[in-house]
Design a protein around this motif. Structure first.
Motif, PDB file in Angstrom:
ATOM      1  N   ALA A  55       9.038   9.361 -45.028  1.00 34.52           N
ATOM      2  CA  ALA A  55       8.339   8.577 -44.001  1.00 34.52           C
ATOM      3  C   ALA A  55       6.958   8.163 -44.497  1.00 34.52           C
ATOM      4  O   ALA A  55       6.555   7.003 -44.360  1.00 34.52           O
ATOM      5  CB  ALA A  55       8.242   9.375 -42.710  1.00 34.52           C
ATOM      6  N   LYS A  56       6.257   9.101 -45.082  1.00 34.40           N
ATOM      7  CA  LYS A  56       4.912   8.816 -45.605  1.00 34.40           C
ATOM      8  C   LYS A  56       4.985   7.719 -46.670  1.00 34.40           C
ATOM      9  O   LYS A  56       4.183   6.785 -46.664  1.00 34.40           O
ATOM     10  CB  LYS A  56       4.315  10.099 -46.201  1.00 34.40           C
ATOM     11  N   ALA A  57       5.971   7.804 -47.562  1.00 31.71           N
ATOM     12  CA  ALA A  57       6.131   6.810 -48.626  1.00 31.71           C
ATOM     13  C   ALA A  57       6.452   5.425 -48.063  1.00 31.71           C
ATOM     14  O   ALA A  57       6.131   4.416 -48.690  1.00 31.71           O
ATOM     15  CB  ALA A  57       7.228   7.250 -49.594  1.00 31.71           C
ATOM     16  N   GLU A  58       7.052   5.385 -46.889  1.00 33.38           N
ATOM     17  CA  GLU A  58       7.386   4.106 -46.248  1.00 33.38           C
ATOM     18  C   GLU A  58       6.241   3.582 -45.379  1.00 33.38           C
ATOM     19  O   GLU A  58       6.407   2.591 -44.680  1.00 33.38           O
ATOM     20  CB  GLU A  58       8.668   4.247 -45.436  1.00 33.38           C
ATOM     21  N   GLY A  59       5.097   4.268 -45.399  1.00 35.83           N
ATOM     22  CA  GLY A  59       3.934   3.792 -44.664  1.00 35.83           C
ATOM     23  C   GLY A  59       3.805   4.302 -43.245  1.00 35.83           C
ATOM     24  O   GLY A  59       2.957   3.830 -42.488  1.00 35.83           O
ATOM     25  N   VAL A  60       4.617   5.282 -42.877  1.00 34.32           N
ATOM     26  CA  VAL A  60       4.533   5.850 -41.533  1.00 34.32           C
ATOM     27  C   VAL A  60       3.255   6.677 -41.427  1.00 34.32           C
ATOM     28  O   VAL A  60       2.954   7.496 -42.300  1.00 34.32           O
ATOM     29  CB  VAL A  60       5.778   6.716 -41.219  1.00 34.32           C
ATOM     30  N   THR A  61       2.507   6.443 -40.357  1.00 35.46           N
ATOM     31  CA  THR A  61       1.280   7.205 -40.097  1.00 35.46           C
ATOM     32  C   THR A  61       1.385   8.031 -38.824  1.00 35.46           C
ATOM     33  O   THR A  61       0.533   8.876 -38.573  1.00 35.46           O
ATOM     34  CB  THR A  61       0.065   6.268 -39.986  1.00 35.46           C
ATOM     35  N   LEU A  62       2.420   7.765 -38.022  1.00 35.73           N
ATOM     36  CA  LEU A  62       2.625   8.496 -36.764  1.00 35.73           C
ATOM     37  C   LEU A  62       4.098   8.837 -36.618  1.00 35.73           C
ATOM     38  O   LEU A  62       4.958   7.965 -36.757  1.00 35.73           O
ATOM     39  CB  LEU A  62       2.186   7.650 -35.561  1.00 35.73           C
ATOM     40  N   ILE A  63       4.369  10.100 -36.317  1.00 28.46           N
ATOM     41  CA  ILE A  63       5.725  10.541 -35.987  1.00 28.46           C
ATOM     42  C   ILE A  63       5.740  10.923 -34.513  1.00 28.46           C
ATOM     43  O   ILE A  63       4.876  11.675 -34.045  1.00 28.46           O
ATOM     44  CB  ILE A  63       6.161  11.737 -36.858  1.00 28.46           C
ATOM     45  N   ILE A  64       6.715  10.366 -33.788  1.00 33.15           N
ATOM     46  CA  ILE A  64       6.900  10.699 -32.371  1.00 33.15           C
ATOM     47  C   ILE A  64       8.214  11.443 -32.248  1.00 33.15           C
ATOM     48  O   ILE A  64       9.274  10.927 -32.598  1.00 33.15           O
ATOM     49  CB  ILE A  64       6.916   9.442 -31.475  1.00 33.15           C
ATOM     50  N   ASN A  65       8.145  12.659 -31.731  1.00 31.39           N
ATOM     51  CA  ASN A  65       9.319  13.495 -31.510  1.00 31.39           C
ATOM     52  C   ASN A  65       9.759  13.331 -30.061  1.00 31.39           C
ATOM     53  O   ASN A  65       9.032  13.689 -29.143  1.00 31.39           O
ATOM     54  CB  ASN A  65       8.972  14.962 -31.794  1.00 31.39           C
ATOM     55  N   ASN A  66      10.951  12.799 -29.850  1.00 32.02           N
ATOM     56  CA  ASN A  66      11.500  12.644 -28.501  1.00 32.02           C
ATOM     57  C   ASN A  66      12.586  13.668 -28.209  1.00 32.02           C
ATOM     58  O   ASN A  66      13.345  13.527 -27.264  1.00 32.02           O
ATOM     59  CB  ASN A  66      12.059  11.227 -28.313  1.00 32.02           C
TER      60      ASN A  66
END
Length: 174
Positions: A55-66
């Motif tokens: 996720a980090k490598a793909e540019g994700v800066t926020l993870i939302i757990n639902n």
């Protein structure tokens, strides 16, 4: 929004959409379980601690757990994912959605989380469906066209039919 609370307790039907079975041969598309809804958000089935680096490598800066803790005791729980996300320099928000449905505070929490994101967001649950449906409700409340919401979700492999009436109501301020 008087009409909304009566709609929110709807049960989730078809929450297993967009999953890969054990008998399918992985393709490049199924190997990356992050499904892009638009340029700012992707959804996913349950992630692992190893998926944080992807996720980090793909540019994700926020993870939302639902996904609520304990739904699958063998899956990484919220605190574990949060610790790994924070260690990777990513923000983390939990907005657990049970199979009983959605609430107005959950929709508002999703809006707040997405508005505060400093880059791309990855939302996850068991299959990605609850994350997609919550995103759909949040978008509708912000005035995005229901047809556009359905199109984007559909392009990612998800069907918003279980919440379409709520999406329609929210998009018109119902």
């Amino acid at each position: 929004m008087k009409f909304l609370p009566a709609l929110l307790p709807m049960a989730l039907i078809g929450c297993s959409a967009a999953t890969t079975t054990d008998t399918q041969i992985p393709t490049e598309e199924t190997q990356n379980m992050f499904r892009k809804i638009n340029d700012t958000i992707s959804v996913s089935p349950q992630i692992t601690l190893e998926d944080i680096a992807t996720a980090k490598a793909e540019g994700v800066t926020l993870i939302i757990n639902n996904r609520p803790d304990g739904e699958d005791p063998s899956a990484p729980q919220s605190a574990d994912i949060e610790a790994a996300a924070n260690a990777a320099g990513m923000d983390y928000v939990t907005i657990p959605i049970t199979h009983s449905g959605f609430s107005a505070p959950q929709v508002d929490a999703m809006i707040t989380a997405l508005e505060g994101a400093k880059g791309k967001t990855l939302a996850y649950c068991r299959s990605g469906t609850r994350s997609t449906l919550l995103w759909s409700l949040a978008q509708a409340k912000q005035g995005v066209s229901p047809d556009e919401i359905a199109r984007l979700a559909g392009n990612a492999g998800y069907d918003i039919t279980p919440v379409r009436a709520m999406v329609d109501a929210l998009s018109t301020g119902g």
